[in-house]
Scaffold this motif. Sequence first.
Motif, mmCIF file in Angstrom:
data_model
loop_
_atom_site.group_PDB
_atom_site.id
_atom_site.type_symbol
_atom_site.label_atom_id
_atom_site.label_comp_id
_atom_site.label_asym_id
_atom_site.label_seq_id
_atom_site.Cartn_x
_atom_site.Cartn_y
_atom_site.Cartn_z
ATOM 1 N N TYR A 1 0.844 -1.199 0.000
ATOM 2 C CA TYR A 1 0.000 0.000 0.000
ATOM 3 C C TYR A 1 0.874 1.242 0.000
ATOM 4 O O TYR A 1 1.877 1.304 0.689
ATOM 5 N N GLY A 2 0.467 2.222 -0.796
ATOM 6 C CA GLY A 2 1.144 3.521 -0.855
ATOM 7 C C GLY A 2 0.080 4.531 -1.224
ATOM 8 O O GLY A 2 -0.985 4.569 -0.613
ATOM 9 N N GLU A 3 0.340 5.313 -2.273
ATOM 10 C CA GLU A 3 -0.691 6.229 -2.770
ATOM 11 C C GLU A 3 -1.834 5.440 -3.391
ATOM 12 O O GLU A 3 -2.962 5.895 -3.464
ATOM 13 N N GLY A 4 -1.511 4.246 -3.838
ATOM 14 C CA GLY A 4 -2.513 3.302 -4.358
ATOM 15 C C GLY A 4 -2.172 1.936 -3.800
ATOM 16 O O GLY A 4 -1.587 1.824 -2.730
ATOM 17 N N VAL A 5 -2.509 0.909 -4.554
ATOM 18 C CA VAL A 5 -2.212 -0.445 -4.106
ATOM 19 C C VAL A 5 -1.472 -1.194 -5.214
ATOM 20 O O VAL A 5 -1.718 -0.978 -6.403
ATOM 21 N N SER A 6 -0.525 -2.033 -4.816
ATOM 22 C CA SER A 6 0.237 -2.845 -5.753
ATOM 23 C C SER A 6 0.097 -4.302 -5.305
ATOM 24 O O SER A 6 0.368 -4.628 -4.154
ATOM 25 N N LEU A 7 -0.361 -5.156 -6.213
ATOM 26 C CA LEU A 7 -0.579 -6.556 -5.882
ATOM 27 C C LEU A 7 0.255 -7.468 -6.779
ATOM 28 O O LEU A 7 0.254 -7.301 -8.000
ATOM 29 N N ALA A 8 0.968 -8.411 -6.158
ATOM 30 C CA ALA A 8 1.652 -9.457 -6.921
ATOM 31 C C ALA A 8 0.656 -10.596 -7.057
ATOM 32 O O ALA A 8 0.123 -11.088 -6.063
#
Length: 199
Positions: free
Chosen positions: A166-173
């Motif tokens: 999680y950051g400014e949005g979301v990143s998923l592997a």
Amino acid sequence: MNYAVVTRTTECELIEKKSRFIARIVPVASREEVNEAVAAARDDYPDARHHCWAYLLGQPRDARSAGMSDDGEPAGTAGKPILNVLQHGHLGDVLIVVIRYFGGIKLGAGGLVRAYSAAAQQALEAAPYQEAQPVSHWRARGDFACEQLLRHWLSTCGGEVAEVTYGEGVSLALKIPAEDESELRALCAGNRIDLEELL
């Protein structure tokens, strides 16, 4: 390309000129699992003279990772013959550990190669297996709403989230069945989700 994987750890035994060779075949998915399985074999047979092994991850003829050990046997007489059996076999994501109890009669280099090959082949033929489903790995990035959308889609195709950041949005592997790649691309394109394939 599809390949098969071992469904459970299996052992076979071969006696050659009074030496006892115990071949254990184990399903593995990473180098860490290889190390754990080799350590387990040493724990299970602590008084054996040699614990020789070979593994390959991925397809038998095109492994993404492979390794071997002669564990004190003359170079090239144990690990390499075991690996050769795996590379010419039908199983991927697999480790074979051959545990040797010396019987007092020297086998010579050729005899060792034959014995380790035969023990590995016996284990390969005895192991229960099933077809592996090819998977592909992706990184998806988007706003927070995309996480729920992707998780729902993954639950319908049998995929999984390997990691979330999680950051400014979301990143998923993501890890998904390879046959569903085009559907994932379409889903992400239609919902403004950045997608990149991980190799």
